[in-house]
Design a protein around this motif. Structure first.
Motif: not given
Length: 317
Positions: A218-221, A227-231, A246-251, A293-296
């Motif tokens: 989960a990402t706070v800006v 909610t988010s996914l991070t690689n 690298k740290i890459e986050t999909w929101i 799908e797992e994220f949801y």
């Protein structure tokens, strides 16, 4: 945050707790709560650097929390004042002299520490010495015994071991706040947009990192939780020649254009899988769909806690 002990206001009666508080795990929380139960305004005394950085410079320590994160968490717990001392200045001071300096500089009603707190030159300051000094100086002394959960004695070291092995959920259960990576959002190569998976990019901060893989986060800006996914990793499918992590986050459902240059706090909750090199981008896209799908499923069954915006002290450090 007061950095000069001579500037500490002497007219306020205080209850202090002393420690490094890296990670602010549940044992640290017990110390802070005990401090807050005593007479006087609660004050955390900590140091500008982790003692290991000074005492064992050849064995660098990967911290659980950066300074701006730790102070943001302390503020969230109700601590309004932190006295930050220079460890290099005080580590060579005799233990009794250190205590006497605190006593003369502060209107101290009580002092709380953990069972494994050692202080002063050669770390000769012990709990026994602290109790003796407290009786002679009229300061109440509390030394808390170790906090045990699931048969494990809580410590920053134990949590580091869990994180580096990818046991995010277990590590989070031992901490007062979920594990967080935070820092400035930078502009990446925007390759994720080509796969309908745009991401926020962050330079790996100078702290411990979980192993490469995909995580539910989960990402706070700007105080807003998402909610988010991070690689975490090197993107071997897209960038075969990259050696830098690298740290890459999909929101989910967010336009990312306005986020560049801002501060993000990315909280980790669960590892989905290891980073994999796929045979093609198409195969990667198929796996990303499964990750979503797992994220949801996770967030449909899990209530997101209220998370701290660690940008509060970011610009100070």
């Amino acid at each position: 945050v007061i950095r000069n002990i001579n500037e500490f206001p002497k007219d306020t009666k205080v209850s202090v707790c002393i420690g490094n508080f890296d990670g602010i795990h549940l044992g640290h929380l017990d110390i802070i709560k005990s401090c807050m139960e005593n007479e006087g305004v609660p004050v955390v005394i900590t140091f500008d650097r982790h003692p290991r950085e000074v005492l064992f410079p050849d064995f660098p320590l990967k911290k659980l929390t950066l300074k701006h994160e730790k102070y943001s968490f302390l503020k969230e717990l109700g601590i309004d004042t932190v006295l930050e001392l220079s460890f290099s200045d005080f580590c060579s001071m005799e233990a009794l002299k250190f205590l006497d300096l605190l006593h003369s500089s502060m209107n101290m009603a009580a002092i709380t520490v953990g069972f494994n707190f050692f202080f002063g030159k050669d770390q000769k300051g012990t709990s026994d010495l602290l109790f003796w000094w407290g009786r002679s100086s009229g300061v109440k002394v509390n030394v808390l015994q170790p906090t045990v959960k699931d048969g494990i004695r809580l410590s920053s070291t134990a949590i580091r071991e869990l994180l580096v092995s990818g046991q995010i959920e277990k590590a989070d259960s031992f901490m007062s706040f979920p594990f967080v990576l935070s820092g400035k959002i930078i502009k990446g190569r925007q390759l994720g947009r080509e796969m309908n998976f745009p991401t926020l990019n962050m330079e790996p901060p100078e702290k411990i990192l979980p192993p490469d893989g995909v995580y539910i986060t989960a990402t706070v800006v700007d105080g807003n939780q998402n909610t988010s996914l991070t690689n975490i990793g090197r993107n071997p499918t897209i960038d075969d020649d990259s050696f830098s992590r690298k740290i890459e986050t999909w929101i989910v459902d967010k336009s990312l254009e306005d986020f560049y240059g801002r501060h993000a706090s990315v909280y980790f909750f669960k590892k989905i899988r290891n980073e994999i090199k796929f045979s093609s981008r198409e195969k990667l896209c198929e796996k990303v769909v499964k990750d979503k799908e797992e994220f949801y499923r996770f967030w449909n069954s899990t209530k997101m806690p209220v998370l701290t915006d660690t940008s509060v002290f970011w610009q100070e450090f």
